[in-house]
Design a protein around this motif. Structure first.
Motif, mmCIF file in Angstrom:
data_model
loop_
_atom_site.group_PDB
_atom_site.id
_atom_site.type_symbol
_atom_site.label_atom_id
_atom_site.label_comp_id
_atom_site.label_asym_id
_atom_site.label_seq_id
_atom_site.Cartn_x
_atom_site.Cartn_y
_atom_site.Cartn_z
ATOM 1 N N ARG A 139 0.473 -2.369 9.955
ATOM 2 C CA ARG A 139 -1.027 -2.572 9.368
ATOM 3 C C ARG A 139 -1.614 -1.603 10.025
ATOM 4 N N GLU A 141 -1.341 1.857 9.927
ATOM 5 C CA GLU A 141 -0.500 3.132 8.459
ATOM 6 C C GLU A 141 -1.868 2.702 7.365
ATOM 7 N N GLU A 142 -1.537 1.527 7.251
ATOM 8 C CA GLU A 142 -2.530 1.140 5.932
ATOM 9 C C GLU A 142 -4.160 1.403 6.783
ATOM 10 N N ASP A 145 -4.534 4.423 6.069
ATOM 11 C CA ASP A 145 -5.201 5.298 4.666
ATOM 12 C C ASP A 145 -6.535 4.856 4.627
ATOM 13 N N HIS A 158 -8.878 1.923 -2.852
ATOM 14 C CA HIS A 158 -7.713 1.925 -2.187
ATOM 15 C C HIS A 158 -6.343 0.417 -2.689
ATOM 16 N N GLY A 160 -3.453 -1.545 -1.788
ATOM 17 C CA GLY A 160 -2.142 -1.730 -0.559
ATOM 18 C C GLY A 160 -1.793 -2.891 -0.691
ATOM 19 N N ARG A 161 -0.808 -3.134 0.076
ATOM 20 C CA ARG A 161 0.303 -4.708 0.444
ATOM 21 C C ARG A 161 -0.997 -5.553 0.758
#
Length: 309
Positions: A139, A141-142, A145, A158, A160-161
């Motif tokens: 979490r 890391e994102e 980003d 963006h 992302g997951r």
């Protein structure tokens, strides 16, 4: 030259506007280089996780002001000192709103923000906030980003997951370009790798000096592995001491000890690779006057004993 930071009045008896303002102004006048805020959401009666360093959670944490709001207050109260978070528990927050809040602090302070982010240690806080405890590293890391994209010069987009942001504009970007310094806390293997790969430095704690040297060396090695300049990373070491009149046993320092013992430890940490030291005196002092006096004594000893590097 060693940079010297002070924990900003924020919790316990120091959660008071006039005390915060007077202590912040005094710290700037004394010559401190930075003021730092922490992040505590709540204090459970029966915590599931041990407090770092052992012992109970300090009861003063029950009255804990919001870190970002406090930084905005400090931006108005001060003129020169840098303003940092040590640390903001990043997974607690939506990354888009976090990007906006931190950019606001940087704008209001004229580009003085140091964004220190971490994962926290309390699963109780995660549960209360509604964020999963598991997967918090991914979490973060994102979140990093999204922060980097939100603070860039172009539109934010963006996929992302955890979050999706369609092409959007968030033009209130930080004064500091390309971004405020991003410092990460912790010393797990994953954290060391993450700092070396993408952060601007480390927010460490008062470890024994040999262990401190080892972690700093590991972080610099990680940076080199990822093709980055290891010497460009900034190492900030935080201590939360109980300052006392009588000398403590050496194995209790820097958790407790005299002002001289604390200064000697911080100077040794500087020799071991710390660029900046950060001292939170709120668990010792019982008034703004006492905090300012202790801060002045410590600053004098550090400046007198600071070796060239």
């Amino acid at each position: 030259m060693l940079k010297i930071g002070l924990g900003a009045p924020q919790y316990g008896v120091f959660a008071d506007p006039s005390t915060i303002a007077s202590c912040a102004i005094a710290a700037e006048d004394i010559g401190y280089d930075s003021l730092w805020v922490g992040d505590r959401a709540l204090v459970p009666d029966e915590p599931h996780d041990p407090y770092p360093g052992g012992g109970p959670v300090p009861p003063e944490y029950r009255t804990f002001l919001d870190p970002v709001a406090l930084l905005s207050f400090l931006a108005h109260a001060t003129q020169r000192v840098r303003l940092g978070t040590s640390t903001l528990n990043a997974p607690f927050y939506s990354p888009v709103l976090l990007a906006r809040s931190l950019a606001t602090v940087d704008i209001l302070s004229g580009g003085r923000l140091d964004a220190g982010l971490g994962l926290g240690w309390s699963s109780d806080e995660y549960e209360a906030i509604g964020v999963p405890w598991q997967g918090r590293g991914a979490r973060l890391e994102e979140i990093l980003d999204v922060l980097e994209r939100a603070w860039s010069d172009g539109p934010l987009e963006h996929e992302g997951r955890l979050w999706r942001v369609s092409r959007s504009h968030l033009d209130a970007v930080p004064v500091q370009r390309p971004r405020p310094p991003l410092l990460l806390g912790g010393f797990s293997a994953a954290t060391v790798e993450r700092i070396g790969r993408r952060a601007d430095g480390w927010l460490g704690v008062g470890l024994p000096v040999p262990q401190l040297s080892y972690v700093i060396a590991q972080i610099r090695q990680s940076a080199e592995t990822h093709g980055r300049d290891p010497q460009a990373l900034r190492m900030v070491i935080r201590v939360n001491p109980l300052v006392q009149a009588e000398e403590a046993h050496t194995d209790q320092v820097p958790g407790r000890g005299t002002v001289r013992q604390l200064a000697d430890y911080l100077l040794a940490a500087h020799t071991a690779g710390a660029d900046e030291v950060l001292v939170d005196l709120q668990q010792t002092a019982r008034s703004g006057t006492e905090l300012t006096a202790l801060a002045h004594q410590l600053h004098e000893l550090l400046r007198q004993g600071c070796p060239p590097r």
